[in-house]
Design an enzyme around this catalytic site. Sequence first.
Site, PDB file in Angstrom:
ATOM      1  N   ASP A   1      90.095 135.404  39.374  1.00 31.22           N
ATOM      2  CA  ASP A   1      88.364 134.966  38.729  1.00 31.22           C
ATOM      3  C   ASP A   1      88.794 134.620  37.294  1.00 31.22           C
ATOM      4  O   ASP A   1      88.685 134.821  36.483  1.00 31.22           O
ATOM      5  CB  ASP A   1      87.112 135.367  39.354  1.00 31.22           C
ATOM      6  CG  ASP A   1      87.024 135.541  40.711  1.00 31.22           C
ATOM      7  OD1 ASP A   1      86.740 136.735  41.290  1.00 31.22           O
ATOM      8  OD2 ASP A   1      86.877 134.808  41.054  1.00 31.22           O
TER       9      ASP A   1
ATOM     10  N   ASP B   1      84.704 133.044  49.768  1.00 27.25           N
ATOM     11  CA  ASP B   1      84.665 133.468  48.373  1.00 27.25           C
ATOM     12  C   ASP B   1      82.825 134.150  48.490  1.00 27.25           C
ATOM     13  O   ASP B   1      82.581 133.056  47.981  1.00 27.25           O
ATOM     14  CB  ASP B   1      85.308 132.882  47.667  1.00 27.25           C
ATOM     15  CG  ASP B   1      85.034 133.815  46.305  1.00 27.25           C
ATOM     16  OD1 ASP B   1      85.513 133.403  45.154  1.00 27.25           O
ATOM     17  OD2 ASP B   1      84.669 135.007  46.161  1.00 27.25           O
TER      18      ASP B   1
ATOM     19  N   PHE C   1      80.465 134.659  39.046  1.00 27.56           N
ATOM     20  CA  PHE C   1      79.717 135.611  38.920  1.00 27.56           C
ATOM     21  C   PHE C   1      79.562 136.859  40.409  1.00 27.56           C
ATOM     22  O   PHE C   1      79.660 136.384  41.284  1.00 27.56           O
ATOM     23  CB  PHE C   1      78.220 135.809  39.054  1.00 27.56           C
ATOM     24  CG  PHE C   1      77.862 135.436  37.326  1.00 27.56           C
ATOM     25  CD1 PHE C   1      77.116 134.031  37.229  1.00 27.56           C
ATOM     26  CD2 PHE C   1      77.724 136.531  36.612  1.00 27.56           C
ATOM     27  CE1 PHE C   1      77.210 133.397  35.898  1.00 27.56           C
ATOM     28  CE2 PHE C   1      77.890 135.388  34.873  1.00 27.56           C
ATOM     29  CZ  PHE C   1      77.017 134.185  34.845  1.00 27.56           C
TER      30      PHE C   1
HETATM   31  C1  DX5 Z   1      82.633 134.976  42.350  1.00 31.03           C
HETATM   32  C2  DX5 Z   1      83.961 135.687  42.725  1.00 31.03           C
HETATM   33  C3  DX5 Z   1      83.924 137.203  44.024  1.00 31.03           C
HETATM   34  C4  DX5 Z   1      82.974 137.660  44.515  1.00 31.03           C
HETATM   35  C5  DX5 Z   1      82.552 139.062  44.279  1.00 31.03           C
HETATM   36  O1  DX5 Z   1      82.439 133.845  41.760  1.00 31.03           O
HETATM   37  O2  DX5 Z   1      84.914 134.886  42.695  1.00 31.03           O
HETATM   38  O3  DX5 Z   1      85.299 137.505  43.020  1.00 31.03           O
HETATM   39  O4  DX5 Z   1      81.720 137.206  44.610  1.00 31.03           O
HETATM   40  O5  DX5 Z   1      82.798 139.786  44.808  1.00 31.03           O
HETATM   41  P1  DX5 Z   1      81.052 140.238  45.846  1.00 31.03           P
HETATM   42  O6  DX5 Z   1      80.272 138.825  45.509  1.00 31.03           O
HETATM   43  O7  DX5 Z   1      81.206 140.602  46.455  1.00 31.03           O
HETATM   44  O8  DX5 Z   1      80.484 140.399  44.107  1.00 31.03           O
HETATM   45 ZN    ZN Z   2      86.803 134.310  43.069  1.00 27.41          ZN
END
Ligand code: DX5
Ligand code: ZN
Length: 226
Positions: free
Chosen positions: A38, A179, A146
């Site tokens: 990210d 995602d 996030f």
């Molecule tokens: C959200 C991010 C993700 C993801 C993380 O902006 O792109 O990497 O949400 O995983 P979770 O949602 O399972 O914590």
């Molecule tokens: Zn992501």
Amino acid sequence: MQSHKKEISASMMCSDLINLKETLKIFEDEGVEHLHIDVMDGTFVPNFGLGVDYIRSLRELTDIPMDLHLMVKDPEYKFQWVGIKENDIVSVHYESTFQVQRALDFLEPFGCKRFLAINPATPVYSLEEVLDYIDGIHLLMVNPGFAGQNIVPSTIKKAEKVMQLLKEKNHEDVIMEVDGNITLEHAEILSKIGASIFVAGTSCLFTGDIKDYAQNLEKLRKAINK
Ligand code: DX5
Ligand code: ZN
């Protein structure tokens, strides 16, 4: 309906740096297909994320291809900063530039897979005019930026609309990545709808202790292949 191999993309923003080498060894042993990176600029999303130095160092530690989620404003002028490799996926956000198709054109010379990411409120029909220029659709199930958020409920139905659009436009070659808050339950539902790449974050993989990672991956693998 064309079926695509179900793959896992581990969300590295959720991993801890202290155990990075051990984490990557587990991912290699478990056949994790992608590392979800990210990249966040603090403008397109209200957060800073994994930077180019992190990406460069990660390349030194593993050969697992990267799934680069560019949450950056006007990405088309920044691709050369990132260190994109041919076997990477690069997702640009529809909402991050006025020149979406130009951004996809600028990405082509890198030889990577080109994905278009859309936020929960961006309609599926926005994809219609660029299906010829993408290899995949990156569906955000949360508002990006996030980890640890709850799914936006309307995105499950939206995933069905994406698959319907691909069928109508004879573009079942285009794959769908999901995602955000991918729990085992959401993964199973979305896999049945047609998703084939699953971003594994705090909702299913990074649940606390590194000793659980291998088992968490096995559970996710099972859920997406039911
Ligand atoms: C959200 C991010 C993700 C993801 C993380 O902006 O792109 O990497 O949400 O995983 P979770 O949602 O399972 O914590
Ligand atoms: Zn992501």
